[in-house]
Enzyme design. Structure first.
Site, PDB file in Angstrom:
ATOM      1  N   ASP A  60     -87.646 170.707 -20.813  1.00 31.76           N
ATOM      2  CA  ASP A  60     -87.472 172.199 -20.215  1.00 31.76           C
ATOM      3  C   ASP A  60     -87.522 172.341 -18.739  1.00 31.76           C
ATOM      4  OD1 ASP A  60     -89.908 171.109 -19.812  1.00 31.76           O
ATOM      5  OD2 ASP A  60     -91.304 172.670 -20.547  1.00 31.76           O
ATOM      6  N   ARG A  83     -94.101 178.628 -18.452  1.00 27.43           N
ATOM      7  CA  ARG A  83     -92.716 178.898 -18.826  1.00 27.43           C
ATOM      8  C   ARG A  83     -92.405 180.360 -19.039  1.00 27.43           C
ATOM      9  NH1 ARG A  83     -91.037 174.734 -23.099  1.00 27.43           N
ATOM     10  NH2 ARG A  83     -89.182 175.881 -22.669  1.00 27.43           N
ATOM     11  N   TYR A  97     -99.257 169.730 -21.939  1.00 24.33           N
ATOM     12  CA  TYR A  97     -99.032 168.312 -22.239  1.00 24.33           C
ATOM     13  C   TYR A  97    -100.446 167.936 -22.391  1.00 24.33           C
ATOM     14  CZ  TYR A  97     -94.206 167.945 -21.240  1.00 24.33           C
ATOM     15  OH  TYR A  97     -92.912 168.056 -21.109  1.00 24.33           O
ATOM     16  N   PRO A 120     -92.235 162.427 -20.923  1.00 27.72           N
ATOM     17  CA  PRO A 120     -91.366 163.642 -20.592  1.00 27.72           C
ATOM     18  C   PRO A 120     -92.374 164.442 -19.605  1.00 27.72           C
ATOM     19  CG  PRO A 120     -92.727 164.104 -22.573  1.00 27.72           C
ATOM     20  CD  PRO A 120     -92.721 162.607 -22.245  1.00 27.72           C
TER      21      PRO A 120
END
Lengths: 687, 687
Positions: A50, A281, A289, A364
């Site tokens: 993302d 987002r 996370y 990530p």
């Protein structure tokens, strides 16, 4: 056994994630015959990668496909750090800038992978002339064999097709993974905790040869992810190496209901209960996370049944405490084990290449994966494309491994360090060396930014990058002797912010013909052309004007000796509709003039050599190649010369590769002419 | 005679040019059942209207459809004036700014009408929920009868359908004009020199009743151009009045091959051979408006056979002399007779309305036609839409004619003056009163700009616009006694640049929750909602914060008494994807807070009343309603309070109509609460 159907293609791309689609976009812009296959039934609809780093956005913008990302994505402008105070209650210890101001017109942004895959597909469609069929992703197709005819691999004939791949067309049932992405009961699908499913697919589809076909390709590129089938097909020496830690992290995309004040900022929380990162987002969502302290890989693979969204969310709630955290909508979740791996070889015989997760995997959290993967194939695309078109000699392809392997190594080194810092307990907890002080953490975060933005990338001296004679030896580490260096030598001091081997930055300049302000990047789109950006200096001074026009006169005689390139429909994506075609294909080298004279003292047709405003018998003069640095009625002066680090009197010539990296910096005058010729001769005229 | 099929619709739009499509877009955003029909086979592919004024771009942007115009259009930033010198040779006499700097984020731009028609259609499609069929233009459909049931017209029942229209579905052959647009042998198709072709079409299609249908509508809007069938159907008192001059002008869209230096600037040339205007366009084209001295209407209609592209181009060449002008590509050409007409009535019984060229025609040179037409239906759309949804009482519809008739009259007065000035010979030529000095011409050009940009529009005081007690009487000229004024009284001095009756300007503000800079317009999209923009002042001061929160508390109890409005998919077009829905439809009044306190001293959830960050049980708090004026790490301070003319300590409340026009300016405190209630009660609570 019946004969399998056979066909030829220039480039076969295996895998239609961001790396594969970026390559497909490049090749479609260049008009190279390409196929792209993917084992999945559909593109990604939620979750997955993302983070968009600024260099990736610049690259997407060079194809005209960044606008929709930039509009839909959530921009992360500030970063917030939370740590326990003396009572063990988390509090904000710092808030600071997330992307270095002034580095780019973009900032780090977040949008789910499915959207960018759609934008790539739209960008590929826009590349296609209206009388042709656009390149489409062939889904539910899996390769079953790959062979390189080693004798033919070095055939200089551009029409050689030495790679043979067998493809199997699957049924929907065969291609559907046992657990679907949207099924929240197993969010670990596609995580690095999941097993590869290709063997299972092949097993299920065995014995149906009628749906197999043979493809002969000039080049094959494996963009098929961490479990890369292509990598395995290339043999043992392509295996990735690296280490895994025991640390397991959970990931959730939720619409949070919380009283935590910084929920819409990128935030790092290091609580005694564990560490957590908030990535705000699009769509009112955040990605969390979450460190899972109660789950561990314990040296081997973790028991996946231990990991559920309930367990992950409970950990998040503990780390958020005393703030409340609830949710109603969960869009996606997964978990992964921290580890870093990369391979020693990115290509076999410069005929089969690996890109993206197929050659580097890591955790990530720093939002690097999709970006480095796209940047891999952005580096490779124009080299393969121009080799297929017989514009570049094949040995330029060696620069792919040289340039990108170093980035992959930097990436996994960075990720190892960053992950350790992040997982380290806060100093409050224990006074031992495993504790990471907030100060150390913040410092590491900030020093990593040039790397994480992708802007810090610095390619080694080769035929493509004519560094100075005494260029930084650190950057020359891995250069194989087989790869020629350029005979040209740059003079970096003439353009101190156009760093050799690095991406040319974008500042705003004013179009001479109509006073419109343009990002200079928008006049340097990704369409396969090399560029000379002639910073002509103050051409209201007769001597300087003569120098610039003498260069123009030389270019008018030199450029016709170089190859030409056909440009397709989307080759100038920022200039709006292109309806009328020029008489002939333009030179592989595009020339753009940026002067620093007062705009009103320059008459485009009268004062400036025609090399800077080429004439076409049907379209007249080109009014889109001369720009000035100065002011307009509408905007404050942009001071582009100052920002590029160029003297506004004498100027400089900056040579760019088709991917926008600086390959040459040289004077406008005689010596510059010499270096320009050496640089281009070295690229195009070798045999 | 067989019974015709019958159906009902809320709104029937006749004509799918820019006025009709703007209305269709509005109604589709509001979820109102609409049909739109057009007699033509296809949208416009080249030529026609092309000028986008800044207010039009702001309006398109409020629906999220301006980006593509802004990207593809050519921007006209400077304007150049050329006149003969003492030897009779043209020379540049001045170059100056074309759009007033700082007026808007947009500038005047040029793109052919077919593109904007496409963007409208895309915007309409985006308005549609995924489980419904988007509104489509029904082409090759022509109305043949229109009747209003006058008794039912005033029926307060929102479900009354008093207008009956018969529609005829044509074959392609019937709908195709005898000369097609793309046929250069007759560029006068659609010019005001062309005859109306509806009678001919009807004639050809006679006697095929099977393809007729009857539509019963709440409202019908005629956006069917200068030859408007709807206008004729309404009767003689709807005829347009005005005058025509004998002057004929030619128009050509060409890719010029010329040594004229200002070919990419908007340029006015007044040569002894005649006058000419250059409008630089997209696609390397320019549009030339060319005075045709040798052709004249001579009091009656002109002989069309006299007008050919060759004759027009020869005139252009003479005016360009001594500069050379040639071309290879001609995209379109036409000619028109200068004249201005408008009607006295824009509506019949507030059931049938006229908009655009159907009620005002004039010469195209100032790039006003498409803009005023779109702005007509932008004014009308939300009024009809909210009346259909029973949110607004029907008498608000009277404000359409009041507000737009004044603009039409201003337009034709402006056009008459501007055209005369333009056609007047340059003073060089003759020392008579018919000569127009360059100085006079330039001055007229510049003073007209507030009008031509569309930003100068100032609507009269009504229930929708609560002006001050002593509001400028000039703006109250035409107000009929029947239309109620607002009981609220504004205090204009609190927000000196938020002018009552004018469009609310856009400056940049910083979102409190994530530090992102936003054009305030992007938080005020066209979705049917009224707005209170609460400029809360310095809420880091406890007394001011209490005042702002007291207003918030009052709003929390008052707003639930007002109607709610359902919002569709594209109702917030600048915020990216909207995936998750709120529990309930929001209030018809949207509240946005812009404070001037230091951003770091405000905690959104702790310090600010929930009215400014409403809670939803599934989505949590809304983080998109509170903004600050100040600085970020990335940008210079925007000084929004200063630009809006608002005191940064005490602030002000600005009330906006759904079309973004300022209807109320009042203090944040007690007296403001009173005025807000009076204003909204006057709009929503009448019976």
């Amino acid at each position: 056994m019946t004969e399998l159907p056979e066909s030829k293609v220039d480039v076969l791309i295996i895998g239609a994630g961001p790396a594969g689609l970026m390559l497909a976009l490049w090749l479609s812009r260049l008009g190279v015959k390409t196929r792209i296959v993917d084992k999945r039934t559909a593109k990604v609809y939620s979750g997955q990668a993302d983070g968009f780093q600024v260099r990736s956005l610049e690259i997407l913008d060079s194809f005209g496909v960044a606008e929709r990302v930039w509009k839909e994505a959530n921009r992360m402008l500030e970063v917030s750090f939370w740590n326990p105070d003396e009572n063990g209650t988390i509090q904000r210890s710092a808030k600071s800038v997330n992307t270095i101001p002034g580095l780019s017109r973009f900032t780090e942004s977040v949008l789910h992978q499915g959207r960018i895959e759609q934008f790539f597909i739209d960008g590929i469609r826009a590349s296609c002339p209206s009388n042709e069929t656009p390149l489409k992703v062939e889904r539910m197709v899996i390769p079953t064999s790959l062979e390189i005819d080693e004798a033919a691999a070095e055939d200089p004939d551009p029409e050689a097709h030495p790679v043979t791949v067998t493809l199997r067309h699957l049924t929907e049932e065969e291609a559907t993974p046992t657990q679907m992405l949207s099924n929240l009961s197993d969010g670990i699908f596609r995580s690095n905790l999941a097993e590869d499913d290709v063997a299972g697919i092949l097993d299920r589809s065995k014995g149906r040869e009628a749906r197999d076909e043979v493809v002969r390709a000039k080049y094959v590129v494996g963009c098929d992810g961490a479990h890369s089938w292509t990598r395995k097909a290339l043999g043992k020496e392509f295996e990735m190496k690296g280490e895994s830690t025991d640390a397991i992290w959970g990931v959730m995309d939720i619409v949070p209901i919380t009283d935590f004040p910084d929920i819409r900022f990128r935030t790092m929380i290091q609580n005694t209960a564990g560490a957590l990162m908030i990535i705000p987002r699009e769509n009112r969502m955040v990605r969390l996370y979450i460190q899972l302290k109660e789950v561990s890989a314990g040296g081997g693979r973790v028991d996946r049944s231990q990991i559920t969204p309930e367990i992950i969310f409970k950990s998040a709630q503990r780390i958020f405490s005393p703030y409340k955290l609830e949710y109603h909508y969960c869009d996606w979740w997964t978990a992964y084990q921290i580890g870093q791996r990369t391979g020693d070889h990115f290509s076999k015989l410069n005929r089969v290449f690996l890109a993206g997760d197929a050659v580097h995997t890591h955790s990530p959290k720093a939002g690097q994966g999709m970006n480095i993967s796209m940047q891999d194939s952005y580096n490779l695309g124009w080299k393969i494309g121009l080799a297929c078109k017989n514009i570049l000699p094949r040995d330029v392809l060696s620069t792919y491994e040289l340039e990108r392997k170093k980035i992959a190594k930097d990436l996994i080194a960075f990720d190892g360090k960053f992950s350790k810092l992040f997982t380290g307990a806060p100093p409050k907890d224990i006074q031992s060396e495993t504790g990471v002080s907030d100060d150390v953490f913040q410092k590491a975060f900030h020093t990593s930014r040039m790397f994480t933005t992708g802007v810090g990338v610095n390619y080694q001296p080769t035929v493509l990058v004519a560094k100075e004679a005494d260029a930084d030896p650190e950057t020359e580490d891995d250069i194989p002797n087989t790869l020629t260096k350029s005979a040209a030598k740059s003079t970096q001091s003439l353009a101190t912010n156009c760093k050799l081997g690095q991406r040319f930055p974008s500042y705003k300049v004013i179009r001479q013909s109509d006073a419109r302000l343009w990002e200079l990047h928008h006049k340097l789109p990704s369409n396969g052309r090399f560029r000379l950006v002639v910073f002509g200096g103050d051409i209201s001074q007769p001597a300087q004007r003569d120098t610039v026009n003498a260069l123009g006169a030389w270019l008018s005689s030199y450029l016709p000796k170089l190859p030409t390139i056909a440009l397709g429909p989307a080759s100038d994506p920022h200039s709006g509709l292109i309806k009328f075609k020029t008489d002939a294909d333009p030179s592989i080298v595009d020339v753009v003039l940026v002067h620093s004279a007062p705009r009103d003292e320059v008459d485009l047709l009268r004062d400036v050599h025609e090399a800077y405003h080429p004439f076409d018998s049907k379209l007249g003069w080109d009014y889109d190649k001369v720009f000035s640095d100065g002011k307009t009625f509408y905007e404050e002066p942009e001071r582009a010369y100052e920002k590029y680090g160029i003297d506004s009197g004498k100027g400089a010539v900056v040579g760019l590769r088709p991917d926008g990296y600086v390959g040459l910096v040289t004077p406008v005058g005689h010596d510059g002419v010499d270096q320009i010729q050496k640089w281009f001769d070295g690229i195009f005229q070798r045999s």
